[in-house]
Design a protein around this motif. Structure first.
Motif, PDB file in Angstrom:
ATOM      1  N   ALA A 666       6.819  -5.156  36.267  1.00 18.47           N
ATOM      2  CA  ALA A 666       7.296  -4.869  37.125  1.00 18.47           C
ATOM      3  C   ALA A 666       8.765  -4.652  36.966  1.00 18.47           C
ATOM      4  N   LEU A 667       9.394  -4.180  37.902  1.00 16.01           N
ATOM      5  CA  LEU A 667      10.939  -3.777  37.473  1.00 16.01           C
ATOM      6  C   LEU A 667      11.991  -5.367  38.213  1.00 16.01           C
ATOM      7  N   VAL A 668      12.831  -5.078  37.086  1.00 12.75           N
ATOM      8  CA  VAL A 668      13.462  -6.352  37.591  1.00 12.75           C
ATOM      9  C   VAL A 668      14.695  -6.144  37.243  1.00 12.75           C
ATOM     10  N   TYR A 669      15.280  -4.743  37.000  1.00 14.15           N
ATOM     11  CA  TYR A 669      16.730  -4.390  37.260  1.00 14.15           C
ATOM     12  C   TYR A 669      16.312  -3.391  37.120  1.00 14.15           C
ATOM     13  N   GLY A 670      17.699  -2.540  37.521  1.00  9.43           N
ATOM     14  CA  GLY A 670      17.355  -0.931  38.278  1.00  9.43           C
ATOM     15  C   GLY A 670      18.178  -0.002  39.586  1.00  9.43           C
ATOM     16  N   ARG A 671      18.601   0.542  39.360  1.00  7.64           N
ATOM     17  CA  ARG A 671      18.412   1.569  40.580  1.00  7.64           C
ATOM     18  C   ARG A 671      18.059   2.312  40.986  1.00  7.64           C
ATOM     19  N   ILE A 672      16.585   1.928  41.365  1.00  5.06           N
ATOM     20  CA  ILE A 672      16.536   2.197  41.948  1.00  5.06           C
ATOM     21  C   ILE A 672      15.985   4.157  42.756  1.00  5.06           C
ATOM     22  N   PRO A 673      14.999   4.961  42.101  1.00  8.86           N
ATOM     23  CA  PRO A 673      14.872   6.252  43.006  1.00  8.86           C
ATOM     24  C   PRO A 673      14.872   6.392  43.849  1.00  8.86           C
ATOM     25  N   LEU A 674      15.136   6.660  45.131  1.00  3.09           N
ATOM     26  CA  LEU A 674      14.748   6.856  46.597  1.00  3.09           C
ATOM     27  C   LEU A 674      13.833   8.098  46.996  1.00  3.09           C
ATOM     28  N   MET A 675      14.609   9.172  46.338  1.00  3.35           N
ATOM     29  CA  MET A 675      13.846  10.489  46.439  1.00  3.35           C
ATOM     30  C   MET A 675      13.815  11.289  45.433  1.00  3.35           C
ATOM     31  N   ILE A 676      12.901  12.429  45.203  1.00  2.00           N
ATOM     32  CA  ILE A 676      12.967  13.756  44.251  1.00  2.00           C
ATOM     33  C   ILE A 676      12.812  14.270  44.953  1.00  2.00           C
ATOM     34  N   SER A 677      13.530  16.258  45.357  1.00  4.21           N
ATOM     35  CA  SER A 677      13.708  16.968  45.713  1.00  4.21           C
ATOM     36  C   SER A 677      14.280  18.023  44.686  1.00  4.21           C
ATOM     37  N   GLU A 678      13.779  19.136  45.723  1.00  2.28           N
ATOM     38  CA  GLU A 678      14.013  20.209  44.507  1.00  2.28           C
ATOM     39  C   GLU A 678      15.380  21.377  45.415  1.00  2.28           C
ATOM     40  N   TYR A 679      15.322  20.246  46.070  1.00  2.00           N
ATOM     41  CA  TYR A 679      17.024  20.804  46.974  1.00  2.00           C
ATOM     42  C   TYR A 679      18.436  19.899  46.035  1.00  2.00           C
ATOM     43  N   CYS A 680      19.343  20.501  45.817  1.00  2.00           N
ATOM     44  CA  CYS A 680      20.279  19.931  45.522  1.00  2.00           C
ATOM     45  C   CYS A 680      22.015  20.162  46.294  1.00  2.00           C
ATOM     46  N   PRO A 681      21.837  18.925  47.013  1.00  2.00           N
ATOM     47  CA  PRO A 681      22.991  18.449  47.808  1.00  2.00           C
ATOM     48  C   PRO A 681      24.589  19.108  47.706  1.00  2.00           C
ATOM     49  N   MET A 682      24.908  18.801  45.960  1.00  2.00           N
ATOM     50  CA  MET A 682      26.265  19.135  45.287  1.00  2.00           C
ATOM     51  C   MET A 682      26.376  20.955  44.863  1.00  2.00           C
ATOM     52  N   GLY A 683      24.793  20.944  44.249  1.00  2.00           N
ATOM     53  CA  GLY A 683      24.569  22.846  44.183  1.00  2.00           C
ATOM     54  C   GLY A 683      24.449  23.505  45.387  1.00  2.00           C
ATOM     55  N   VAL A 684      23.987  23.361  45.656  1.00  2.00           N
ATOM     56  CA  VAL A 684      24.184  24.253  47.531  1.00  2.00           C
ATOM     57  C   VAL A 684      25.159  24.547  48.250  1.00  2.00           C
ATOM     58  N   LEU A 685      25.402  23.022  49.009  1.00  2.00           N
ATOM     59  CA  LEU A 685      26.745  22.496  49.289  1.00  2.00           C
ATOM     60  C   LEU A 685      28.439  22.994  48.707  1.00  2.00           C
ATOM     61  N   ILE A 686      28.294  23.313  47.403  1.00  2.00           N
ATOM     62  CA  ILE A 686      29.514  23.340  46.533  1.00  2.00           C
ATOM     63  C   ILE A 686      29.579  24.372  46.002  1.00  2.00           C
ATOM     64  N   ARG A 687      28.469  24.813  45.468  1.00  2.00           N
ATOM     65  CA  ARG A 687      28.561  25.740  45.016  1.00  2.00           C
ATOM     66  C   ARG A 687      27.755  27.338  45.484  1.00  2.00           C
ATOM     67  N   ASP A 688      27.170  27.125  46.104  1.00  2.00           N
ATOM     68  CA  ASP A 688      26.299  27.695  46.706  1.00  2.00           C
ATOM     69  C   ASP A 688      24.794  28.315  45.005  1.00  2.00           C
ATOM     70  N   CYS A 689      24.435  27.552  44.992  1.00  2.07           N
ATOM     71  CA  CYS A 689      23.636  27.292  43.529  1.00  2.07           C
ATOM     72  C   CYS A 689      22.340  27.695  44.512  1.00  2.07           C
ATOM     73  N   SER A 690      22.028  28.662  43.173  1.00  4.84           N
ATOM     74  CA  SER A 690      20.641  29.466  43.701  1.00  4.84           C
ATOM     75  C   SER A 690      19.911  28.891  42.746  1.00  4.84           C
ATOM     76  N   LYS A 691      19.428  27.934  41.941  1.00 11.64           N
ATOM     77  CA  LYS A 691      18.644  27.497  40.840  1.00 11.64           C
ATOM     78  C   LYS A 691      18.079  28.503  40.052  1.00 11.64           C
TER      79      LYS A 691
END
Length: 802
Positions: A666-691
């Motif tokens: 069982a996990l007793v320490y850690g920053r739990i990942p809440l989502m994993i997505s093909e969408y990148c807010p930083m790349g798309v919103l800031i750099r218009d990244c097309s992956k």
């Protein structure tokens, strides 16, 4: 070409009628329990029986969603519910829980099961695993392209189902913990609070500043609409085209199903697409959050998302060209039809008067310049959308209301009328179901006018409010006979009742009663405590090699060989932990690890379980292990260690582990990942990244999403440029280790993400010392207070999920 199934969503009986009568081949719906849309109206037990009867009579299959994770104390009720669904002739179950799927196939071998999109099937390896588990059909992840789908279809033996229309999740389905961790409403339990539709700010963490953006719904996807390229999806080898929308109104179901039925039928007949403008307009008018063709047809980035608005956008009808504030009027130049009673995107409410050249009219068309009464803030040049089409709603309702029957089933009959004998009516349908009705009053000689063949045929053929149409009838009768019309009518009605009963049992099952076996309680000896640590990079590894750690999970494939050599030198157990989403061609990283001699793997998806069954494997919590039956299945498939779902509380863990002797982590320490997505807010919103640039700039910067409560959720990328959104607070159970150990957990796991190596070392030492000191704090209180000040959470250990 194989038959193509149109699969429609049903959240109410009206929606069921709308789906069936507009051409659905199958429907999917949920009961009041164990459904991934717990907030839909759903069907109680009597309604489910009626739904099956209604659909089966009309040649439509019914699939029931039982696609949630099942808690230990729910297992018996779940199994009783499955028994009930089997006995009422449900055609298939849509499942998420591996343990429950395994149980269903064992006790109901002829009950067809479909793997929900919640099972995260995103590769051929995933599909092979599910095929081996007994699934007849797999619903693929919405992130896959038609090329990937075609590859899977050609190389597997299961039926493939894909979403073609409706709402999208920004996260891979079945991997989202955001709603769960923020508010206790778990998407894995059918209670998603849709955090992706909330307001967020994008924050540059290093500069501690907000990124100025025009938009605020930064995680809100558009709605999927593939109708204009549906041929590509059909050619990929799929069987079922799934429409999303169990929370939608019946008019939506009628409109969307009708549109796809029309286009699919035309394509299958003519081998080309023909999508009418009116059909597209109807789809825009009934509901959309802006449309996308989706990942399935190659859209990415801004083409997937709609950060401007999380709800209905509507159909574009024109722009404001003038505003008269004194008269409270606006002038529009129309580019589409508008009618009195329609709803607009400005101001709310419905259209009252439409004024054209000083005349009040009921409707106006493209090219018209009109005035509308309007109070409120708008601007010249503003686009206006129709968000409610009153005519479309009326048209949709007419397809299913007032007991209409527009889906007629041909039947053939034979009636035998002999003097002094009881009348006999024989009826046969298109499925070769046969019924026989014998009246209780004998045929008599006619005193006056004998009954004619025409009259008999007309009375038997009066099937207007039924789903049947009399195609042919053979009349075998004596001359000059008399029979009351009421007898013929009753015989017809009884034949319909009998035929209904035969048709509703589509699968020809016999009712069974499942004897639910008592689970064998396992005596668990207190196992020695072990410590496992998950790290991302080589510099982190070098800082912890001299600590008393039993298992090190290591993520970086590029430095894996060096990490193995270091762990050999320090006599440490190293387990390679690949990223949890591996599409078809991305399994080459597993091959690379095998080539350099790795034999120990942490598996986080079902495909890895299939691929690595001959190796030493350790189960990550992304496998959504929720109950003892799932643990038992995974253990039988070779898992040495099972990491429990972070959505279980202490009592639920205790109850689960009573029935298994697995080594539980069982996990007793850690920053739990809440989502994993093909969408990148930083790349798309800031750099218009097309992956396609793979520039790595996002990984060199630190960004986060801040919600309306001020919580900051850090974002990082995996090696394939997928975004991982982490919890705003770190899970820290330093003060609850004794309680966790007492419920049966023997491996305490710590996950490190953004922490500096010195802090990592300090935290691990604190946990080791607390364990060695019989779970008591000494100097460790300092690091605990430091973490507490920065913000920690107890996750679900003390509260659990609904």
């Amino acid at each position: 070409m194989k038959n193509i199934e149109i699969l429609a969503p049903v959240g109410s009986f009206d929606a069921l009628r709308a789906a069936v009568l507009n051409g659905a081949d199958a429907v999917y719906l949920g009961g009041r329990n164990f459904s991934a849309r717990a907030l839909a109206n759903n069907f109680d037990t009597e309604e489910l029986k009626e739904a099956v009867k209604y659909a089966h009579i009309r040649d439509v299959k019914v699939y029931v969603t039982v696609n949630t994770l099942i808690k230990e104390n729910e297992i018996n009720n779940f199994l009783k519910y499955i028994n009930f669904l089997y006995n009422i002739d449900i055609d298939a179950l849509i499942l998420q829980d591996v343990g429950m799927a395994s149980f269903v196939k064992k006790h109901f071998p002829d009950f067809e099961i479909h793997a929900s999109t919640q099972m995260v099937a995103h590769s051929l390896e995933d599909v092979k695993y599910l095929e081996n588990l007994g699934f007849k059909r797999v619903v693929l992840a919405r992130e896959l392209t038609v090329e990937e789908i075609e590859y899977i279809s050609k190389n597997s033996n299961v039926d493939i189902e894909v979403f073609v229309h409706g709402a999208l999740c920004v996260c891979y389905s079945g991997q989202c913990l955001m709603s769960s961790m923020i508010g206790g409403r778990s998407g894995n339990r059918g209670r998603c609070a849709q955090p992706c539709r909330k307001v967020y700010e994008l924050i540059d963490i290093e500069k501690n500043s907000k990124i100025d953006l025009n938009d605020k719904y930064l995680l809100s996807p558009r709605d999927l609409n593939t109708i204009e390229e549906l041929d590509k999806i059909i050619k990929s080898g799929v069987l079922s085209l799934k429409i999303e929308g169990r929370m939608k109104r019946a008019e939506y179901v009628a409109t969307v199903v009708s549109a796809y039925r029309e286009v699919v039928d035309y394509y299958l007949k003519n081998k080309k697409l023909n999508v009418k403008k009116e059909t597209l307009d109807d789809l825009y008018s009934i509901f959309n959050r802006k449309f996308t063709k989706g990942y399935i047809l190659g859209e990415i980035g801004t083409g997937i998302m709609n950060p401007q608005k999380p709800n209905n956008t509507g159909l574009y009808i024109g722009k404001i060209i003038d505003i008269d504030k004194r008269k409270n009027k606006i002038t529009l130049k129309l580019e589409n039809k508008l009618k009195k009673g329609d709803g607009l995107s400005i101001g709310g409410g419905n259209v009252g008067r439409i004024i054209k050249r000083n005349n009040i009219i009921e409707e106006a068309y493209a090219g018209d310049i009109i005035q509308l009464d309007f109070k409120g803030e708008v601007r010249v040049g503003q686009e206006v959308y129709k968000t409610l089409d009153s005519e479309l709603l009326d048209r949709a309702r007419k397809t299913y209301e007032n007991n209409i029957e527009n889906k007629k089933i041909p039947i053939r009959g034979k009636i035998i009328l002999k003097v002094d004998e009881y009348p006999v009516l024989l009826v046969k349908d298109d499925r070769d179901n046969k019924v026989k009705v014998i009246a209780d009053k004998k045929v008599e000689k006619a005193i006056k006018v004998p009954i004619s063949d025409e009259k008999i045929k007309n009375q038997v053929g009066k099937l207007g409010n039924t789903p049947y149409i009399l195609e042919n009838i053979i009349i075998e009768k004596d001359e000059n006979i008399s029979i009351p019309i009421s007898i013929l009518n009753e015989m017809r009605r009884e034949a319909v009742r009998k035929l209904d009963n035969k048709r509703k049992n589509l699968n020809k099952r016999k009712a069974i009663k499942l004897d639910i076996e008592d689970k064998e309680r396992i005596y668990r000896e207190n196992k020695d405590i072990k410590i496992s640590v998950k790290i991302r990079k080589i510099y982190q590894l070098k800082k912890i090699l001299d600590l008393d750690i039993d298992i090190i999970y290591y993520e970086d494939i590029n430095t894996l060989k060096e990490a193995m050599e270091l762990c050999d030198k320090y006599n440490k157990k190293l387990v390679y932990s690949p990223t949890r989403i591996l599409r078809n061609n991305q399994y080459n990283i597993i091959d690379k690890a095998l080539d350099i001699g790795v034999n120990d793997f942490q598996v986080s998806n079902l495909g890895m379980l299939n691929k690595l069954k001959e190796n030493n494997i350790y189960g990550d919590y992304f496998l959504n292990t929720f109950n003892s039956r799932t643990i038992k299945k995974f253990k039988n498939q070779g898992l040495n260690i099972v990491c429990l779902s972070p959505e279980l509380n202490l009592n639920e863990i205790k109850e689960t582990l009573k029935y298994t002797d697995v080594e539980a982590e069982a996990l007793v320490y850690g920053r739990i990942p809440l989502m994993i997505s093909e969408y990148c807010p930083m790349g798309v919103l800031i750099r218009d990244c097309s992956k396609d640039k793979r520039c790595g700039l996002c990984n060199q910067s630190k960004y986060g999403l801040k919600d309306e409560k001020g919580e900051l959720f850090p974002i990082a990328q995996d090696m394939f440029c997928r975004s991982i959104i982490y919890n705003s607070k770190v899970l820290c159970m330093m003060d609850y280790l004794e309680e966790i150990y007492s419920v049966g957990v023997s491996i305490f796991r710590m996950d490190f993400t953004f922490e500096k190596e010195e802090i990592i070392q300090e935290i691990i030492k604190a946990y080791i010392n607390i364990i060695k000191n019989d779970f008591k704090f000494n100097e460790e209180i300092k690091i605990y207070e430091k973490l507490k000040k920065e913000g920690i959470t107890k996750g679900h250990y003390l509260r659990g999920v609904e």
